[in-house]
Structure formats: C-alpha cells, structure tokens
Design an enzyme around this catalytic site. Structure first.
Site, PDB file in Angstrom:
ATOM      1  N   ASP A  10      -5.350-110.875 104.382  1.00 45.34           N
ATOM      2  CA  ASP A  10      -4.646-109.618 104.067  1.00 45.34           C
ATOM      3  C   ASP A  10      -4.960-108.594 105.156  1.00 45.34           C
ATOM      4  O   ASP A  10      -5.912-108.756 105.926  1.00 45.34           O
ATOM      5  CB  ASP A  10      -5.086-109.058 102.695  1.00 45.34           C
ATOM      6  CG  ASP A  10      -4.341-107.766 102.336  1.00 45.34           C
ATOM      7  OD1 ASP A  10      -3.109-107.737 102.467  1.00 45.34           O
ATOM      8  OD2 ASP A  10      -4.996-106.779 101.971  1.00 45.34           O
ATOM      9  N   SER A  11      -4.171-107.523 105.179  1.00 44.84           N
ATOM     10  CA  SER A  11      -4.416-106.461 106.159  1.00 44.84           C
ATOM     11  C   SER A  11      -5.705-105.694 105.830  1.00 44.84           C
ATOM     12  O   SER A  11      -6.276-105.055 106.697  1.00 44.84           O
ATOM     13  CB  SER A  11      -3.236-105.488 106.154  1.00 44.84           C
ATOM     14  OG  SER A  11      -3.049-104.990 104.843  1.00 44.84           O
ATOM     15  N   CYS A  73      -0.809-111.054 101.312  1.00 43.49           N
ATOM     16  CA  CYS A  73      -0.271-109.767 101.730  1.00 43.49           C
ATOM     17  C   CYS A  73       1.240-109.882 101.594  1.00 43.49           C
ATOM     18  O   CYS A  73       1.864-110.738 102.239  1.00 43.49           O
ATOM     19  CB  CYS A  73      -0.663-109.495 103.185  1.00 43.49           C
ATOM     20  SG  CYS A  73       0.043-107.984 103.848  1.00 43.49           S
ATOM     21  N   GLU A 152      -7.580 -98.065  99.485  1.00 42.37           N
ATOM     22  CA  GLU A 152      -8.573 -98.329 100.542  1.00 42.37           C
ATOM     23  C   GLU A 152      -9.684 -97.266 100.512  1.00 42.37           C
ATOM     24  O   GLU A 152     -10.823 -97.546 100.832  1.00 42.37           O
ATOM     25  CB  GLU A 152      -7.914 -98.343 101.932  1.00 42.37           C
ATOM     26  CG  GLU A 152      -7.016 -99.559 102.190  1.00 42.37           C
ATOM     27  CD  GLU A 152      -7.764-100.812 102.647  1.00 42.37           C
ATOM     28  OE1 GLU A 152      -8.834-100.695 103.261  1.00 42.37           O
ATOM     29  OE2 GLU A 152      -7.253-101.924 102.361  1.00 42.37           O
ATOM     30  N   CYS A 184       2.524-105.572  96.229  1.00 44.56           N
ATOM     31  CA  CYS A 184       1.572-105.309  97.308  1.00 44.56           C
ATOM     32  C   CYS A 184       0.224-105.671  96.703  1.00 44.56           C
ATOM     33  O   CYS A 184      -0.083-105.253  95.577  1.00 44.56           O
ATOM     34  CB  CYS A 184       1.598-103.841  97.714  1.00 44.56           C
ATOM     35  SG  CYS A 184       0.256-103.378  98.842  1.00 44.56           S
ATOM     36  N   HIS A 186      -2.600-104.681  97.145  1.00 42.73           N
ATOM     37  CA  HIS A 186      -3.497-103.558  96.837  1.00 42.73           C
ATOM     38  C   HIS A 186      -3.226-102.985  95.442  1.00 42.73           C
ATOM     39  O   HIS A 186      -4.115-102.381  94.832  1.00 42.73           O
ATOM     40  CB  HIS A 186      -3.305-102.415  97.838  1.00 42.73           C
ATOM     41  CG  HIS A 186      -3.952-102.634  99.176  1.00 42.73           C
ATOM     42  ND1 HIS A 186      -3.516-103.566 100.077  1.00 42.73           N
ATOM     43  CD2 HIS A 186      -5.014-102.015  99.759  1.00 42.73           C
ATOM     44  CE1 HIS A 186      -4.276-103.500 101.165  1.00 42.73           C
ATOM     45  NE2 HIS A 186      -5.195-102.576 101.000  1.00 42.73           N
TER      46      HIS A 186
HETATM   47  N1  DGL Z   1      -1.775-105.460 100.828  1.00 45.63           N
HETATM   48  C1  DGL Z   1      -0.649-105.593 101.630  1.00 45.63           C
HETATM   49  C2  DGL Z   1       0.576-106.038 100.887  1.00 45.63           C
HETATM   50  O1  DGL Z   1       0.448-106.819  99.963  1.00 45.63           O
HETATM   51  C3  DGL Z   1      -0.329-104.598 102.700  1.00 45.63           C
HETATM   52  C4  DGL Z   1      -0.842-103.243 102.679  1.00 45.63           C
HETATM   53  C5  DGL Z   1      -0.613-102.623 104.039  1.00 45.63           C
HETATM   54  O2  DGL Z   1      -1.308-103.057 104.957  1.00 45.63           O
HETATM   55  O3  DGL Z   1       0.251-101.751 104.168  1.00 45.63           O
HETATM   56  O4  DGL Z   1       1.677-105.664 101.189  1.00 45.63           O
END
Ligand code: DGL
Length: 274
Positions: A10-11, A73, A152, A184, A186
């Site tokens: 993931d990012s 991600c 974050e 997402c 997150h």
């Molecule tokens: N967690 C990531 C996703 O599922 C990306 C969040 C990001 O880096 O903008 O899209």
C-alpha cells in the site's frame, strides 16, 4: 505447501486493514508488508506517477521471494493493476474486484455508494466492476481526498474526522444508497466515524475481508498454504519514512507486539539484501 511469505503493498498504512484480515483468515501465513509512507498519498497523483511509484515498490517486494502479492491499495488496483500483472511473473490480487463482488451481494435497493481517492473515483473502476456483474445496480461515487491524511495523522476519532465525513457523505445519504464501499484501504480505520454519520441502515463494505478470502482460495487451490504455525515476529513491515509514526499506527490498529519494522530507501539496497 509453500512457506514463503505473502506480499502486501500500500502507499501507507491503509494496507494494514488487509493485513488484519489476512492474520485472521490465514493465521499460518507470513506477511511482508510494504508501505510507501514517504510518498503517501498516491490518490491525488497522476496515473503515470502512480504506475511508476507502484512499479518501484513491487520491484522491491519481488526480491523478497514472495509466493503471491496483494495490492492492498484501491488507487493502485484501479490505475496500475493490469500493468503490474504484465510486468511481474506472480499471482497478483487487487482489492477492487473482491470489493465490488461484496457490494453486489449485499445491496437490496440496488443503490451503491463508492468512496475513494480522487484517482480511484476518476478511474471508474468500481462502477465498471459492479455493473459488469449486475448491470441494474446504480453506483454513486464520491472522492474523499481528506480521509487519507486524517487517518495517516491518527485523527480518525476526532471532530475533524466527524465533520469531514458529514461533508463528504451527505450526498450519498441523500441518494438513499443502502450500501457504501469503503474503496480505499485507509477508510476502514475511520469505520466508527463513518458508521456514526451514515447510521445503521447503510451497510459499509470493507473489501479487505473478501480479498483475504480470495487469497485463501487461491493458496488452497494451488496447494500453496503454509502449514507451519507462525508468530508475529515472522512478519516484516518495510516502510519508506518515519518508523515511530508507523509503529504507533500499527499498535493502535492491529496491536502487534514488538513488530519487525524496517525503514528503507528504495534507491539503496536494504541492509538485509546486502
Ligand atoms: N490506501 C490507498 C487506497 O486504497 C491510497 C491512499 C493514498 O495513497 O491516497 O486507495
């Protein structure tokens, strides 16, 4: 039996929502996590940049001798999955197909909301996948770019998170959706706040669970399950920025005791590779 690890990318910290499900559904599997925490968020970047960043990260994970990879991600799954599958010779699973499947199974009134980063929503990937399976479903999409920095920065249970959630989700509630895909990785960290805002009549879909189940099916079908019992020490978390912040997030979110975290610089060889 194959006792190599599963790679999870993931990012940032969002992919930990997938790790959490993997640890429950596949407790014998070792995990090598990669969070590109120095360059998060990806979701506001161009397609070219997202492709370049993700390719660099997967090149790193590919050197870790993994048996399969989850792109945990949505942004990368939406924009770069096909490219990554062409480049890397391994089983790669994204989160969008499992998430779409889950939403289609859950909705009753056939009105599905999808929330995600700018790049994910712009790509239309969820809409395409949801409609591929059930053409009659109506999809309402909403980009929520402020959610990633809120998560974050550990602000998920604050009034900032609550007000931002109301601001973003009001439209979807007015459209009378009965299901919202947290598109997402997150966003499940914000689940309590989102639930409070949308109320109990809207189902929230977390694609992480279905993704972990799909990985289990793949490993079973191909006799690749690890049958040795694992403990947390066998999981490694590679990140590209501050270790302390990641450690705090890991503790808050998965409660892993004394995790093995390694900060790396993608341009240099990692200590364990020298
Ligand atoms: N967690 C990531 C996703 O599922 C990306 C969040 C990001 O880096 O903008 O899209």
């Amino acid at each position: 039996m194959d006792n190599r690890s599963i790679g999870v990318f993931d990012s940032g910290i969002g992919g930990l929502t997938v790790v959490k499900e993997l640890m429950e559904i596949l407790p014998n599997e070792k995990i090598v996590y990669f969070g590109d925490t120095a360059r998060v968020p990806y979701g506001n970047r161009s397609e070219d940049t997202i492709k370049r960043f993700s390719k660099e990260c997967i090149e790193f994970l590919d050197r870790k001798d993994i048996k399969a990879l989850i792109i945990a991600c949505n942004t990368v799954s939406a924009v770069a999955l096909d490219m990554l599958k062409e480049i890397f010779d391994m089983y790669i699973l994204g989160v969008i197909v499992p998430g779409s499947k889950m939403a289609n199974n859950i909705t009753i009134n056939k009105k599905i909301g999808v929330i995600g980063t700018n790049a994910t929503i712009l790509s239309g990937a969820y809409e395409k996948n949801i409609k591929n399976e059930s053409i009659e479903n109506i999809v309402y999409s909403k980009a929520c770019p402020l959610f990633v920095p809120i998560v974050e920065d550990g602000l998920s249970d604050t009034t900032i998170a609550m007000e931002t959630t109301k601001f973003y989700l009001d439209e979807l509630i007015k459209e009378n959706v009965d299901t919202i895909v947290m598109g997402c990785t997150h966003y499940p960290i914000l689940e309590n706040t989102i639930k409070t805002v949308v109320g109990k009549n809207i189902n929230l879909v977390n694609p992480a669970k279905e993704t972990a189940i799909e990985m289990k099916n793949y490993l079973e079908k191909n006799s690749l399950l690890n049958e040795e019992v694992q403990n947390n020490k066998n999981n490694i978390f590679y990140i590209t920025d501050d270790e302390n912040k990641f450690r705090r997030n890991l503790l808050d979110f998965i409660n892993i005791d004394n995790p093995n975290i390694k900060k790396i610089n993608l341009k240099e060889k990692c200590i364990d590779e020298k």
